[in-house]
Design a protein around this motif. Structure first.
Motif, short mmCIF file in Angstrom:
data_model
loop_
_atom_site.label_atom_id
_atom_site.label_comp_id
_atom_site.label_asym_id
_atom_site.label_seq_id
_atom_site.Cartn_x
_atom_site.Cartn_y
_atom_site.Cartn_z
N ALA A 113 0.98 -1.10 -0.01
CA ALA A 113 0.01 -0.10 0.02
C ALA A 113 0.69 1.33 0.10
N LYS A 114 1.91 1.32 0.93
CA LYS A 114 2.69 2.41 1.04
C LYS A 114 3.47 2.68 -0.37
N GLY A 156 -17.35 11.52 4.49
CA GLY A 156 -16.93 11.09 3.01
C GLY A 156 -16.17 9.89 3.13
N LEU A 157 -16.37 9.23 2.15
CA LEU A 157 -15.58 7.91 1.93
C LEU A 157 -15.02 8.19 0.24
N THR A 158 -13.65 7.88 0.27
CA THR A 158 -13.30 7.70 -1.21
C THR A 158 -13.48 6.29 -1.84
N LEU A 159 -14.39 6.34 -2.84
CA LEU A 159 -14.66 4.83 -3.50
C LEU A 159 -14.48 4.95 -4.77
N PRO A 160 -14.24 3.57 -5.46
CA PRO A 160 -13.83 3.64 -6.75
C PRO A 160 -14.91 4.45 -7.65
N ALA A 219 -12.45 14.07 3.50
CA ALA A 219 -13.06 12.93 3.18
C ALA A 219 -11.93 11.67 3.49
N LEU A 220 -12.28 10.75 4.03
CA LEU A 220 -11.50 9.38 4.44
C LEU A 220 -11.15 8.63 3.29
N SER A 221 -10.12 7.90 3.32
CA SER A 221 -9.80 7.10 2.56
C SER A 221 -9.34 5.69 3.34
N VAL A 222 -9.46 4.54 2.71
CA VAL A 222 -9.03 3.41 3.58
C VAL A 222 -8.63 2.39 2.83
N VAL A 223 -7.09 1.94 3.20
CA VAL A 223 -6.78 0.56 2.55
C VAL A 223 -7.02 -0.71 3.59
N PRO A 256 -12.71 -1.56 -2.42
CA PRO A 256 -12.02 -2.91 -2.72
C PRO A 256 -11.21 -3.59 -1.76
N SER A 257 -11.10 -4.77 -1.80
CA SER A 257 -10.21 -5.70 -1.18
C SER A 257 -8.92 -5.97 -1.95
N GLY A 258 -8.00 -6.12 -1.11
CA GLY A 258 -6.54 -6.25 -1.93
C GLY A 258 -5.90 -4.78 -1.82
N ALA A 259 -4.45 -4.91 -1.16
CA ALA A 259 -3.73 -3.46 -0.94
C ALA A 259 -3.71 -2.66 -2.30
N VAL A 260 -3.34 -3.29 -3.40
CA VAL A 260 -3.21 -2.90 -4.78
C VAL A 260 -4.51 -2.10 -5.05
N ALA A 261 -5.69 -2.68 -5.04
CA ALA A 261 -7.05 -2.10 -5.70
C ALA A 261 -7.35 -1.27 -4.75
N ALA A 262 -7.18 -1.28 -3.58
CA ALA A 262 -7.62 -0.42 -2.56
C ALA A 262 -6.60 0.90 -2.67
N ALA A 263 -5.45 0.96 -2.75
CA ALA A 263 -4.68 2.19 -2.85
C ALA A 263 -4.91 2.74 -4.18
N ARG A 264 -5.14 2.15 -5.27
CA ARG A 264 -5.55 2.66 -6.62
C ARG A 264 -6.82 3.46 -6.49
N ALA A 265 -7.69 2.92 -5.67
CA ALA A 265 -9.00 3.70 -5.35
C ALA A 265 -8.70 5.01 -4.65
N VAL A 266 -7.68 4.86 -3.75
CA VAL A 266 -7.62 6.05 -2.88
C VAL A 266 -7.04 7.10 -3.93
N LEU A 267 -6.23 6.70 -5.01
CA LEU A 267 -5.80 7.85 -5.84
C LEU A 267 -6.63 8.26 -6.95
N GLU A 268 -7.64 7.18 -7.42
CA GLU A 268 -8.09 7.54 -8.52
C GLU A 268 -9.67 7.73 -8.24
N GLY A 269 -10.04 7.47 -7.11
CA GLY A 269 -11.67 7.15 -6.67
C GLY A 269 -12.20 8.53 -6.58
#
Length: 294
Positions: free
Chosen positions: A26-27, A289-293, A85-89, A104-117
């Motif tokens: 995630a980092k 607020g929550l960051t989602l895809p 707005a919160l984001s979570v991995v 999303p489940s999984g570190a990669v998919a959740a981290a991408r949602a933080v960046l692009e959601g």
């Protein structure tokens, strides 16, 4: 660099202990596309301080359901949920709530949602002691299965499997072994006292929804469920106790729900609270607020 590209990544200590590899991934994903400041709190107090000192950075929680609940609770008490707005991995064993919310489940998919959601505003249930409910509240809380059934099962396995474990004819040379096995078989054949213990008795509760009585103390209930919706109302379900035919559940929608009666406990998301005599929950529309895809 815009404020959206500046992140405060708060890594819950439980996540670091349980799945360090997912934390590292995630980092790496977040750090490759944004300016990241990582915070490693040692406990709830440090966790709250980190969020309070976030400045203009977007907070990203790396942890399980409890870490997300803690973050929302901290920002609510600081009265900063509306501007943040919160984001979570999700990292950790408990991810029921985050999955239900659409993370999303999984570190990669959740981290991408933080960046692009995109940010989605969600309703929140807040009680009269400033506690928060993101997903579901249940009265009484679900009780875990006791260890008694496991003990009974292991005793049965030991009784049936004891003889073959030793060499053939061992009982003839070890009369004490035959006596022990006979004693174990006797115990295993007796009905388990723990298994016969009845479940929790129906609760005597008074439930009011927007000032209207839903059920009173004279009607025992098996459970009360509250869930924040997405339109400023909470879904309320009361399952009445019955003898014989199953009683139909009572379902209403309300902005304010008050439950009172004898001491009761309740489970709000992943946390059990109480006992209390009365508690009121109020819906706060679009409170967090929550960051989602996308």
């Amino acid at each position: 660099m815009s404020a959206r590209d500046q992140l405060l990544v708060v890594i819950d200590p439980v996540a670091r202990r349980t799945d360090g590899e997912s934390v590292r991934i995630a980092k790496d994903v977040l750090g490759a596309a944004a300016s990241v400041r990582v915070c490693l709190p040692d406990g709830p107090e440090d966790f709250a301080k980190a969020l309070a000192r976030r400045g203009a950075r977007r907070p990203v929680v790396v942890g399980d359901d409890r870490a997300l609940i803690r973050a929302v609770g901290v920002l609510h008490r600081e009265r900063e949920l509306s501007s943040c707005a919160l984001s979570v991995v999700p990292v950790g064993a408990t991810q029921v709530l985050t999955r239900a919310l659409g993370v999303p489940s999984g570190a990669v998919a959740a981290a991408r949602a933080v960046l692009e959601g995109v940010e989605r505003r969600l309703d929140l249930l807040v009680d009269d002691r400033d506690g928060v409910v993101l997903g579901e509240l249940r009265i009484p809380p679900v009780c875990g299965v006791g260890s008694g059934s496991g003990v009974g099962a292991s005793s049965g396995a030991g009784a049936s499997g004891g003889a073959p474990d030793g060499p053939a004819g061992a009982e003839g040379h070890r009369p004490w072994l035959r006596s022990c096995q006979s004693f174990v078989r006797t115990l295993a054949s007796r009905p388990s006292r723990v298994a016969s213990v009845p479940g929790p008795a129906p609760a005597r509760l008074r439930v009011e929804a927007d000032g209207v009585l839903v059920v009173d103390l004279d009607q025992p209930v098996e459970g009360v469920f509250l869930t924040p919706g997405d339109d400023g109302y909470a879904e309320v379900e009361v399952r009445r106790s019955s003898v014989g035919a199953e009683a139909a559940a009572l379902r209403v929608r309300a902005r304010t729900i008050t439950v009172s009666g004898s001491d009761f406990r309740y489970r709000a998301d992943a946390v059990v609270a109480g006992p209390v005599r009365t508690r009121t929950w109020t819906v706060r529309p679009g409170a967090w607020g929550l960051t989602l895809p996308k």
